[in-house]
Design a protein around this motif. Sequence first.
Motif, PDB file in Angstrom:
ATOM      1  N   GLN A  85       0.859  -1.182   0.000  1.00 49.59           N
ATOM      2  CA  GLN A  85       0.000   0.000   0.000  1.00 49.59           C
ATOM      3  C   GLN A  85       0.894   1.230   0.000  1.00 49.59           C
ATOM      4  OE1 GLN A  85      -2.159  -1.019   3.636  1.00 49.59           O
ATOM      5  NE2 GLN A  85      -3.969  -1.368   2.378  1.00 49.59           N
ATOM      6  N   VAL A  86       0.772   2.018  -1.053  1.00 45.81           N
ATOM      7  CA  VAL A  86       1.598   3.217  -1.196  1.00 45.81           C
ATOM      8  C   VAL A  86       0.745   4.438  -0.873  1.00 45.81           C
ATOM      9  CG1 VAL A  86       3.050   4.585  -2.739  1.00 45.81           C
ATOM     10  CG2 VAL A  86       2.937   2.090  -3.016  1.00 45.81           C
ATOM     11  N   ALA A 135       7.271  10.590   5.822  1.00 48.00           N
ATOM     12  CA  ALA A 135       6.936  10.402   4.412  1.00 48.00           C
ATOM     13  C   ALA A 135       8.192  10.430   3.545  1.00 48.00           C
ATOM     14  CB  ALA A 135       5.968  11.495   3.974  1.00 48.00           C
ATOM     15  N   PRO A 136       8.110   9.776   2.377  1.00 48.61           N
ATOM     16  CA  PRO A 136       7.032   8.923   1.886  1.00 48.61           C
ATOM     17  C   PRO A 136       7.080   7.547   2.548  1.00 48.61           C
ATOM     18  CG  PRO A 136       8.782   8.997   0.257  1.00 48.61           C
ATOM     19  CD  PRO A 136       9.186   9.914   1.387  1.00 48.61           C
ATOM     20  N   ALA A 137       5.901   6.940   2.630  1.00 45.05           N
ATOM     21  CA  ALA A 137       5.794   5.680   3.355  1.00 45.05           C
ATOM     22  C   ALA A 137       4.915   4.688   2.605  1.00 45.05           C
ATOM     23  CB  ALA A 137       5.216   5.936   4.742  1.00 45.05           C
ATOM     24  N   ILE A 138       5.175   3.423   2.876  1.00 44.13           N
ATOM     25  CA  ILE A 138       4.334   2.348   2.374  1.00 44.13           C
ATOM     26  C   ILE A 138       4.066   1.383   3.516  1.00 44.13           C
ATOM     27  CG2 ILE A 138       5.169   2.514  -0.005  1.00 44.13           C
ATOM     28  CD1 ILE A 138       6.827   0.008   0.445  1.00 44.13           C
ATOM     29  N   GLN A 139       3.026   0.602   3.339  1.00 39.73           N
ATOM     30  CA  GLN A 139       2.724  -0.479   4.266  1.00 39.73           C
ATOM     31  C   GLN A 139       2.684  -1.751   3.445  1.00 39.73           C
ATOM     32  OE1 GLN A 139      -0.695   0.197   6.784  1.00 39.73           O
ATOM     33  NE2 GLN A 139      -0.938  -1.977   7.206  1.00 39.73           N
ATOM     34  N   ILE A 140       3.404  -2.762   3.893  1.00 39.76           N
ATOM     35  CA  ILE A 140       3.380  -4.072   3.246  1.00 39.76           C
ATOM     36  C   ILE A 140       2.803  -5.037   4.274  1.00 39.76           C
ATOM     37  CG2 ILE A 140       4.702  -5.902   2.135  1.00 39.76           C
ATOM     38  CD1 ILE A 140       6.771  -3.761   1.328  1.00 39.76           C
ATOM     39  N   ASN A 141       1.613  -5.528   3.973  1.00 40.01           N
ATOM     40  CA  ASN A 141       0.807  -6.268   4.943  1.00 40.01           C
ATOM     41  C   ASN A 141       0.685  -5.392   6.185  1.00 40.01           C
ATOM     42  OD1 ASN A 141       0.607  -8.223   2.993  1.00 40.01           O
ATOM     43  ND2 ASN A 141       1.823  -9.740   4.066  1.00 40.01           N
ATOM     44  N   TYR A 142       1.252  -5.785   7.316  1.00 42.85           N
ATOM     45  CA  TYR A 142       1.130  -4.958   8.523  1.00 42.85           C
ATOM     46  C   TYR A 142       2.444  -4.274   8.892  1.00 42.85           C
ATOM     47  CZ  TYR A 142      -3.472  -6.970   9.057  1.00 42.85           C
ATOM     48  OH  TYR A 142      -4.777  -7.344   8.848  1.00 42.85           O
ATOM     49  N   ASP A 143       3.419  -4.305   8.004  1.00 40.44           N
ATOM     50  CA  ASP A 143       4.715  -3.666   8.259  1.00 40.44           C
ATOM     51  C   ASP A 143       4.759  -2.289   7.606  1.00 40.44           C
ATOM     52  OD1 ASP A 143       5.536  -6.075   9.421  1.00 40.44           O
ATOM     53  OD2 ASP A 143       6.527  -6.765   7.590  1.00 40.44           O
TER      54      ASP A 143
END
Length: 174
Positions: A85-86, A135-143
């Motif tokens: 998730q970006v 920022a900028p940030a992403i979420q990969i599953n719950y990380d």
Amino acid sequence: MSEIANTIFSPETAARFDHLVTIYPLKRSALVPMLLYAQDEIGYISDAVVAEIAQRIDLLELDVRNVLSYYSMLRTKPAGKYNVQVCTNISCMLRGGYEILDHCKHKLGIGHKGTTPDGVFSLEEVECIGACCWAPAIQINYDFHDDLTTEKVDVLFQMYRDGLSSDATGKDVK
């Protein structure tokens, strides 16, 4: 114990659902948590998931689908093993969120709500993951992964592809 004789869920998830309906004043209040737990176990919200959850909390399937259609974090088709998730909300946008999103699209060869042919990654643009200061940030599953560059994203993708999430390594890629 559950009143559902042939549940599609594991015994642990079925027991969790049975407990959830006891802690809310109305069974209906357990709907969103149930959908999230179901998605974690099954991978997405299938027709069978909708039917069983509706039965568990005495709702019409239409009521469950109405809630399902409201929340963007609930999926009605399978996602990849790692859901990327970006964030492109204002803070991430100003610090390169769209560049990160474009890089992810190019690197993975998929667009928004797409899944790689091997089923390892899915990608989605999201409004906010609450990491504005980093920022900028992403979420990969719950990380969560923050203060990103395209190079850091490449390292992250390789780590996940190799089965080494930040939880497995004990550290984030910085």
